[in-house]
Design a protein around this motif. Structure first.
Motif, PDB file in Angstrom:
ATOM      1  N   ASN A 216     -47.677  59.880  28.946  1.00  0.00           N
ATOM      2  CA  ASN A 216     -47.904  60.644  30.183  1.00  0.00           C
ATOM      3  C   ASN A 216     -46.663  60.662  31.078  1.00  0.00           C
ATOM      4  OD1 ASN A 216     -50.506  61.238  29.404  1.00  0.00           O
ATOM      5  ND2 ASN A 216     -51.425  59.567  30.580  1.00  0.00           N
ATOM      6  N   GLY A 217     -45.476  60.776  30.461  1.00  0.00           N
ATOM      7  CA  GLY A 217     -44.240  60.886  31.217  1.00  0.00           C
ATOM      8  C   GLY A 217     -43.643  59.570  31.646  1.00  0.00           C
ATOM      9  N   ASP A 218     -44.279  58.433  31.348  1.00  0.00           N
ATOM     10  CA  ASP A 218     -43.742  57.109  31.676  1.00  0.00           C
ATOM     11  C   ASP A 218     -43.407  56.367  30.393  1.00  0.00           C
ATOM     12  OD1 ASP A 218     -43.927  57.434  34.386  1.00  0.00           O
ATOM     13  OD2 ASP A 218     -45.967  56.620  34.510  1.00  0.00           O
ATOM     14  N   ILE A 219     -42.425  55.469  30.492  1.00  0.00           N
ATOM     15  CA  ILE A 219     -41.998  54.682  29.340  1.00  0.00           C
ATOM     16  C   ILE A 219     -42.670  53.316  29.404  1.00  0.00           C
ATOM     17  CG2 ILE A 219     -40.041  53.726  28.092  1.00  0.00           C
ATOM     18  CD1 ILE A 219     -38.310  55.839  29.375  1.00  0.00           C
ATOM     19  N   TYR A 220     -43.292  52.929  28.288  1.00  0.00           N
ATOM     20  CA  TYR A 220     -43.988  51.651  28.201  1.00  0.00           C
ATOM     21  C   TYR A 220     -43.463  50.868  27.009  1.00  0.00           C
ATOM     22  CZ  TYR A 220     -47.577  53.298  31.500  1.00  0.00           C
ATOM     23  OH  TYR A 220     -48.243  53.751  32.596  1.00  0.00           O
ATOM     24  N   ASN A 221     -43.609  49.540  27.093  1.00  0.00           N
ATOM     25  CA  ASN A 221     -43.478  48.685  25.920  1.00  0.00           C
ATOM     26  C   ASN A 221     -44.821  48.727  25.190  1.00  0.00           C
ATOM     27  OD1 ASN A 221     -40.833  47.639  25.991  1.00  0.00           O
ATOM     28  ND2 ASN A 221     -41.388  46.283  27.669  1.00  0.00           N
TER      29      ASN A 221
END
Length: 611
Positions: A216-221
């Motif tokens: 959703n447009g965010d970067i996650y681990n």
């Protein structure tokens, strides 16, 4: 001594030069605009003339920075050396989009080598991705140790490869954890039961590794916890229950009593946070009824078939083998032995099954073969017809029928005596009736006592015995005809016949399960118990096995006035057996003994309740 040193050096150099050249590129798969990251090229031999491609969409801030590492090892007197040369570039994402980085080239010993290509996605960055906040280059995601834990920076999710599919097709359910905080380790977890599915676990690395992912447009681990290959068992909407996971997050203490040493060394605590995924609903469609072949058995996928015969010319009473092999992908684990129209003069045995099936992210694939042992009893020319097999092609969404080979078998007249044949590992002997004699029948005693002699000339016609000799056979004939009509009428009622045979069939299956339990064969035990329970219910309720599921069983049992507690007990035993087969757990002798006892008890109660 100097010569020995030179020899060792040349030997080690020869080992290094003999190794295969590996040239590999690596970089994060997702970065944010304004974020600095590393693009690295690793080479296991020293190279020259490194040429990198055009880095469109990125700014090159620094590089190349070259680093070298060398290691020696000696095992059992054998010396090996490995070297690594790393060329590092510092890049920064400039514009959002997905960019392909073409392979780089390098020269090693006069030959040119090419690296792998990379795909990097650049997403919109946040206002904090500038200045000193970008010094954490090549880290996965900037982890804030002082941020409060919430559903936006730490959550779990069940991803499915498809939300709509046909009955018999498969989907992959991937359980993931998404984190923007300092996630140190994972605690206890509760996995979904996958009710309504046949579940097979897809092999994944035991060590969970976090990688970058755009969500959703965010970067996650993101860490993959488990992957499951699911086959729906009935049509309609099936819901995958939520997954629960305990996450241990390391946070910096922010109390007012902090000292200088807390700021210097860092004062942290581990916080436990429970996360629960959202339920996922999958729609399962019935297979198309149009053009459905008459012999369709429920196989869905892409299937190939091959048949073979061990010999086409044999002596009577000699064994031959007819083999059918299915290969491809789909729900092969549910594939059952096909019915082959063997000649009536051929004695056939239950086929031997051989399964070599692999479970991957792309589905279930492998081979399944069935070997039939046949014994022709009489001489002559016979024909084994071509086997027809129908399946639903999941790629074209159409039914397809494949044909095997037709075989002509010539059977020669065999010998009358047994000739040492072996069928399924057991010797087969044949005997003539003349070879079986009764001992003591060749000498008779003289008859003594009352002989029942009649005076010569006495007539039998018209006596009571005369008329009884006519009436008794007539009465027995009429009685036999009436009983035979009743038997034919009773056998015509298939539901009644199957109802009477349900208990007998179930106990036969449970007897096999008891043998498997004594042999500590847990997989065979639970498989036979499941077959006993499903088969009993199919016979008792007169419902085809392929149409059975928990929902329609509960509806029918309710109409039969079966108590709700008894229904729940039956469903509980089914769940226990399916969990023991397809989910990790303990399969101790005590558990198997309890399942066996409960199965007999619930079948006995159901037999009394269902009339």
């Amino acid at each position: 001594m100097k010569k020995i040193g030179i020899f060792i050096l040349l030997f080690v150099t020869g080992l290094v030069s003999a190794q295969q050249v590996e040239f590999k590129a690596s970089a994060p798969s997702v970065v944010a605009t304004g974020e600095q990251f590393r693009l690295s090229y690793t080479l296991n031999k020293e190279g020259t003339d490194l040429r990198i491609p055009d880095l469109k969409g990125f700014d090159k801030l620094m590089g190349p920075r070259v680093s070298q590492s060398t290691s020696f090892s000696m095992i059992n007197g054998k010396t090996t050396q490995s070297a690594s040369y790393t060329y590092t570039y510092i890049l920064e994402g400039v514009k959002e989009g997905v960019y392909q980085i073409a392979p780089a080239t390098v020269m090693v010993d006069g030959r040119q080598y090419t690296s792998n290509a990379l795909k990097i996605e650049v997403v919109k960055g946040t206002s904090g991705n500038s200045g000193s906040d970008r010094r954490g280059e090549n880290r996965a995601v900037q982890r804030d140790a002082s941020a409060a834990i919430n559903e936006n920076n730490l959550f779990v999710k069940v991803d499915v490869s498809r939300r709509s599919l046909y009955l018999g097709e498969s989907l992959v359910a991937t359980i993931k954890v998404y984190s923007k905080v300092d996630l140190t380790r994972l605690g206890r977890s509760k996995f979904p039961a996958f009710t309504g599915f046949l579940a097979e676990e897809v092999p994944t690395p035991q060590q969970i590794e976090l990688s970058r992912e755009n969500y959703n447009g965010d970067i996650y681990n993101v860490g993959v916890i488990r992957k499951m290959l699911l086959f729906p068992q009935h049509t309609g909407e099936i819901t995958i229950e939520p997954f629960e996971l305990e996450c241990i997050v390391r946070q910096r203490l922010t109390s007012g009593g902090r000292s200088f040493f807390d700021d210097f060394f860092g004062n942290y605590q581990d916080v436990r946070a429970m996360r629960r995924s959202k339920p996922v609903t999958v729609t399962v469609k019935e297979l198309p009824l149009a053009n459905k072949p008459a012999g369709f058995s429920g196989t869905v996928g892409t299937v190939r078939m091959a048949t073979s015969l061990s010999a086409d010319s044999v002596n009577a009473n000699d064994a031959i083998t007819y083999k059918v092999t299915f290969s491809g992908s789909g729900n092969l684990k549910l594939l059952r032995a096909p019915s082959v129209g063997f000649p009536l003069d051929f004695e056939s045995y239950d086929p031997k099954e051989t399964r070599d099936i692999r479970v991957t992210e792309n589905g279930m694939a492998g081979t399944v073969s069935f070997e039939y042992v046949l014994i022709p009893r009489y001489s002559g020319e016979y024909k084994i017809p071509a086997l027809r097999f129908s399946y639903f092609d999941s790629q074209s969404n159409t039914y397809k029928t494949i044909l095997g080979r037709e075989y002509n078998v010539f059977v020669r007249k065999g010998t009358e005596k047994g000739n040492g044949q072996v069928v399924a590992g057991n010797p087969v002997q044949s005997f003539k009736k003349e070879d079986i004699r009764q001992v003591g029948e060749d000498i008779r005693y003289l008859k003594t006592g009352k002989l029942g002699l009649r005076t010569a000339g006495v007539r039998f016609f018209g006596t009571i015995a005369y008329w009884l000799a006519f009436l008794i056979p007539l009465f027995l004939f009429i009685l036999g005809a009436v009983l035979n009509r009743r038997r034919i009428k009773a056998n015509a009622d298939i539901a009644r016949v199957k109802n009477k045979a349900a208990n007998k069939m179930a106990r036969k299956r449970l007897k096999v399960a008891a043998t498997a339990m004594k042999n500590h064969n847990a997989e065979l035990f639970y498989d036979e118990v499941l077959k006993a329970l499903w088969g009993y219910m199919s016979y008792k309720l007169n419902i085809d096995r392929a149409e059975l599921n928990r929902d329609n069983i509960s509806d029918v049992l309710t109409r039969k006035n079966v108590s709700e507690d008894l229904q729940k007990e039956f469903i509980r035993i089914l769940d226990t057996c399916e969990y023991a087969r397809y989910a990790p757990g303990s399969n101790s002798d005590q558990e198997m003994d309890k399942v066996y006892t409960d199965s007999i008890d619930v079948i006995t109660k159901l037999d009394k309740a269902i009339r």
